[in-house]
Scaffold this motif. Structure first.
Motif, PDB file in Angstrom:
ATOM      1  N   CYS A   1       0.833  -1.195   0.000  1.00  8.39           N
ATOM      2  CA  CYS A   1       0.000   0.000   0.000  1.00  8.39           C
ATOM      3  C   CYS A   1       0.877   1.258   0.000  1.00  8.39           C
ATOM      4  O   CYS A   1       1.952   1.276   0.605  1.00  8.39           O
ATOM      5  CB  CYS A   1      -0.905   0.028   1.228  1.00  8.39           C
ATOM      6  SG  CYS A   1      -1.943  -1.438   1.417  1.00  8.39           S
ATOM      7  N   ASP A   2       0.360   2.315  -0.637  1.00  5.60           N
ATOM      8  CA  ASP A   2       1.044   3.610  -0.603  1.00  5.60           C
ATOM      9  C   ASP A   2       0.908   4.160   0.805  1.00  5.60           C
ATOM     10  O   ASP A   2      -0.206   4.365   1.289  1.00  5.60           O
ATOM     11  CB  ASP A   2       0.413   4.561  -1.619  1.00  5.60           C
ATOM     12  CG  ASP A   2       1.214   5.850  -1.772  1.00  5.60           C
ATOM     13  OD1 ASP A   2       1.601   6.442  -0.744  1.00  5.60           O
ATOM     14  OD2 ASP A   2       1.458   6.254  -2.923  1.00  5.60           O
TER      15      ASP A   2
ATOM     16  N   ASP B   1       1.265   7.054   1.908  1.00  3.00           N
ATOM     17  CA  ASP B   1       0.666   8.385   1.975  1.00  3.00           C
ATOM     18  C   ASP B   1      -0.858   8.322   1.897  1.00  3.00           C
ATOM     19  O   ASP B   1      -1.544   9.106   2.538  1.00  3.00           O
ATOM     20  CB  ASP B   1       1.183   9.256   0.819  1.00  3.00           C
ATOM     21  CG  ASP B   1       2.673   9.555   0.939  1.00  3.00           C
ATOM     22  OD1 ASP B   1       3.211   9.370   2.057  1.00  3.00           O
ATOM     23  OD2 ASP B   1       3.291   9.933  -0.061  1.00  3.00           O
TER      24      ASP B   1
ATOM     25  N   CYS C   1      -7.924   2.726   2.187  1.00  4.81           N
ATOM     26  CA  CYS C   1      -7.583   4.091   1.760  1.00  4.81           C
ATOM     27  C   CYS C   1      -8.173   5.151   2.683  1.00  4.81           C
ATOM     28  O   CYS C   1      -9.229   4.942   3.302  1.00  4.81           O
ATOM     29  CB  CYS C   1      -8.093   4.334   0.344  1.00  4.81           C
ATOM     30  SG  CYS C   1      -7.394   3.217  -0.891  1.00  4.81           S
TER      31      CYS C   1
ATOM     32  N   ARG D   1      -3.764   0.334  -4.391  1.00  7.53           N
ATOM     33  CA  ARG D   1      -2.671   0.649  -3.479  1.00  7.53           C
ATOM     34  C   ARG D   1      -2.898   1.948  -2.705  1.00  7.53           C
ATOM     35  O   ARG D   1      -2.043   2.389  -1.964  1.00  7.53           O
ATOM     36  CB  ARG D   1      -1.352   0.750  -4.237  1.00  7.53           C
ATOM     37  CG  ARG D   1      -0.905  -0.531  -4.909  1.00  7.53           C
ATOM     38  CD  ARG D   1       0.503  -0.396  -5.515  1.00  7.53           C
ATOM     39  NE  ARG D   1       1.506  -0.175  -4.471  1.00  7.53           N
ATOM     40  CZ  ARG D   1       2.106   1.000  -4.249  1.00  7.53           C
ATOM     41  NH1 ARG D   1       1.808   2.058  -4.993  1.00  7.53           N
ATOM     42  NH2 ARG D   1       3.014   1.093  -3.297  1.00  7.53           N
ATOM     43  N   CYS D   2      -4.085   2.609  -2.952  1.00  8.95           N
ATOM     44  CA  CYS D   2      -4.362   3.910  -2.314  1.00  8.95           C
ATOM     45  C   CYS D   2      -3.291   4.925  -2.717  1.00  8.95           C
ATOM     46  O   CYS D   2      -2.736   5.659  -1.884  1.00  8.95           O
ATOM     47  CB  CYS D   2      -4.421   3.791  -0.792  1.00  8.95           C
ATOM     48  SG  CYS D   2      -5.618   2.594  -0.175  1.00  8.95           S
ATOM     49  N   ASP D   3      -3.032   4.967  -4.013  1.00  9.44           N
ATOM     50  CA  ASP D   3      -1.921   5.805  -4.484  1.00  9.44           C
ATOM     51  C   ASP D   3      -2.364   6.970  -5.350  1.00  9.44           C
ATOM     52  O   ASP D   3      -1.539   7.632  -5.985  1.00  9.44           O
ATOM     53  CB  ASP D   3      -0.916   4.948  -5.253  1.00  9.44           C
ATOM     54  CG  ASP D   3      -1.561   4.171  -6.392  1.00  9.44           C
ATOM     55  OD1 ASP D   3      -2.807   4.231  -6.533  1.00  9.44           O
ATOM     56  OD2 ASP D   3      -0.829   3.480  -7.115  1.00  9.44           O
ATOM     57  N   ARG D   4      -3.702   7.254  -5.392  1.00  7.62           N
ATOM     58  CA  ARG D   4      -4.155   8.414  -6.175  1.00  7.62           C
ATOM     59  C   ARG D   4      -5.383   9.029  -5.488  1.00  7.62           C
ATOM     60  O   ARG D   4      -6.140   8.344  -4.789  1.00  7.62           O
ATOM     61  CB  ARG D   4      -4.488   8.020  -7.600  1.00  7.62           C
ATOM     62  CG  ARG D   4      -5.653   7.059  -7.753  1.00  7.62           C
ATOM     63  CD  ARG D   4      -5.946   6.802  -9.233  1.00  7.62           C
ATOM     64  NE  ARG D   4      -7.110   5.936  -9.422  1.00  7.62           N
ATOM     65  CZ  ARG D   4      -7.065   4.611  -9.455  1.00  7.62           C
ATOM     66  NH1 ARG D   4      -5.895   3.982  -9.306  1.00  7.62           N
ATOM     67  NH2 ARG D   4      -8.177   3.915  -9.643  1.00  7.62           N
TER      68      ARG D   4
ATOM     69  N   ARG E   1       0.929  12.372   3.137  1.00  9.23           N
ATOM     70  CA  ARG E   1       0.812  11.500   4.301  1.00  9.23           C
ATOM     71  C   ARG E   1       0.285  12.269   5.507  1.00  9.23           C
ATOM     72  O   ARG E   1      -0.456  11.738   6.338  1.00  9.23           O
ATOM     73  CB  ARG E   1       2.160  10.876   4.634  1.00  9.23           C
ATOM     74  CG  ARG E   1       2.102   9.901   5.809  1.00  9.23           C
ATOM     75  CD  ARG E   1       3.451   9.258   6.096  1.00  9.23           C
ATOM     76  NE  ARG E   1       3.957   8.507   4.954  1.00  9.23           N
ATOM     77  CZ  ARG E   1       5.046   7.750   4.984  1.00  9.23           C
ATOM     78  NH1 ARG E   1       5.739   7.649   6.122  1.00  9.23           N
ATOM     79  NH2 ARG E   1       5.460   7.118   3.909  1.00  9.23           N
TER      80      ARG E   1
END
Length: 450
Positions: free
Chosen positions: A389-390, A392, A409, A417-420, A430
């Motif tokens: 997972c991201d 941030d 997320c 990945r909760c990246d956007r 973060r």
């Protein structure tokens, strides 16, 4: 998941059923608890311990009396010391020469006690005393199940209960635990060979549950004590001889004392072994436990068998201590009553110190920041793999669902990945508890500041 839990429990139960007593009867054989325990048997009065003492005998219908010496300074020997009348003489022996031996109290002592101290809890069945002298005019039998700290009376015995024990019931018992005075085993006849018999459980009463608390209290013993409180004197029985001094003819004498019992296994064992050596015929103390129980008396569950609470055995094996299910990730567990109640009595075991990044009552879940590899089973030591997972955009810097691995997320963030940022939101950071901002100007200002 509840169906899976119940299925696993059923398999463990079937496995436990294989650990049974012969013919499903967990009842150790009876034996004489006295055998092999002469060092644990004491009498408050014994003739001749401090030097020779004279005593005389006169039968119930005899005019003449015969006098003898008692010298118990040394143990009884058929060949060299037949005049020794120590308390160990009452223990049943295979030696034919011991048939001539007996225990005898000092002359004229009314209050005499005999006590057997056991090394652990035993199950008491019955007591048989065979007297060489007259039986006592009054006596009582006591028991302890806490190594002599507290005592309870089993029964009073007297030819005249109203005289010797006026406050005790002299009618037949109304319940199995009634304390009464029994007049059947007292009196002057016979003058020798008379018996006193006591059964722990009166056969008059039907016992529905042999492991009920009331029954267990009656038969569990660590100590048994006989208290003789009144001699039967010749003056009580032969008024024509009232002029004679009775002192040298008044004593208690026992040929034999048998205390039948067995090791006490709480319904989980049918045989016992010696704790520290023993002799042939001795009732051993330590149970060979079944049903996944442990302890000298099978009084607790074995290690790692705390999925169900311990309880006494019975006609079936539903009360066995069931093995904990930790899916191979722990070898220690404990019973938790709240969990047992919450699961409706299905499982109460809580695993301790789960390994391989596992957690949960049965080590069935992966720890935070790990998830179950879909290609591996719950018992695989490598079944938990790190979340991807991201940090941030996900909660707690990378938390994911422990079963699916899907990242959890923040409010304004999306993606596996909760990246956007979600549509309409900007500036993934973060430090932002929501992950992204919806205000473009604010997001731009934040970017400049950073």
């Amino acid at each position: 998941s509840a169906w899976i839990l119940r299925g696993a429990v059923h398999l463990l139960y079937l496995s436990d059923l294989q650990d049974q007593c012969p013919n499903d009867l967990c009842k150790p054989p009876l034996g004489d608890l006295m055998v092999g325990r002469q060092a644990q048997l004491i009498a408050s009065s014994t003739c001749g311990l401090n030097g020779p003492e004279q005593y005389c005998t006169t039968g119930h219908l005899q005019e003449a009396q015969n006098c003898y010496m008692c010298d118990s300074q040394l143990p009884y020997s058929y060949h060299t010391n037949q005049n020794s009348h120590r308390i160990e003489n009452v223990i049943t022996s295979s030696d034919p020469n011991k048939k001539m031996a007996w225990w005898q109290s000092q002359n004229g002592v009314h209050h005499v006690s005999i006590q057997l101290d056991l090394e652990t809890v035993f199950q008491f069945s019955h007591l048989v005393l065979t007297f060489k002298s007259f039986r006592p005019a009054a006596m009582l039998v006591e028991r302890s199940k806490d190594f002599g700290q507290t005592w309870k009376i089993f029964r009073f015995f007297a030819e005249d209960c109203a005289l010797h024990f006026p406050s005790v019931l002299s009618r037949p018992a109304a319940s199995i635990d009634d304390i009464i005075c029994d007049s059947r085993f007292s009196g002057p006849e016979p003058s020798t060979g008379g018996e006193v018999v006591l059964q722990a459980l009166d056969p008059m009463f039907e016992i529905e549950d042999p492991y009920a608390a009331k029954i267990k209290d009656l038969i569990s013993v660590t100590n048994i004590r006989l208290n003789f409180t009144r001699l039967t004197s010749l003056e009580d029985t032969l008024s024509a001889r009232s002029q004679r001094s009775p002192v040298d003819k008044n004593y208690y004498a026992l040929f034999n004392m048998v205390i039948q019992g067995s090791c006490f296994c709480n319904g989980h064992g049918s045989q016992c072994v010696s704790v520290a050596g023993g002799q042939p015929g001795m009732v051993n103390a330590r149970c060979v436990c079944h049903h996944n129980t442990a302890g000298d008396n099978c009084e607790r569950c074995q290690e790692f068998h705390q999925d169900t609470p311990w309880s006494p055995g019975g006609k079936t094996s539903v009360n066995v201590c069931r093995k904990c299910n930790c899916h191979g990730h722990s070898d220690a567990c404990r019973f938790d009553a709240a969990r047992y109640q919450l699961t409706g009595g299905v499982s109460g075991g809580v695993c301790d110190n789960c390994q391989h990044y596992r957690t949960g009552p049965q080590c069935e879940r992966c720890q935070n920041f790990m998830y179950q590899d879909p290609e591996k089973t719950l018992v695989d030591p490598h079944g938990c793999i790190p979340c991807d997972c991201d940090p941030d955009g996900s909660y707690d810097g990378g938390l994911c669902d422990a079963l699916t691995g899907r990242c959890i997320c923040k409010e304004n963030v999306e993606g596996w990945r909760c990246d956007r940022c979600k549509e309409g939101f900007f500036g993934l950071r973060r430090e932002n508890p929501s992950g992204c901002h919806g205000d473009v100007k604010k997001a731009y200002s934040m970017a400049c500041l950073l």
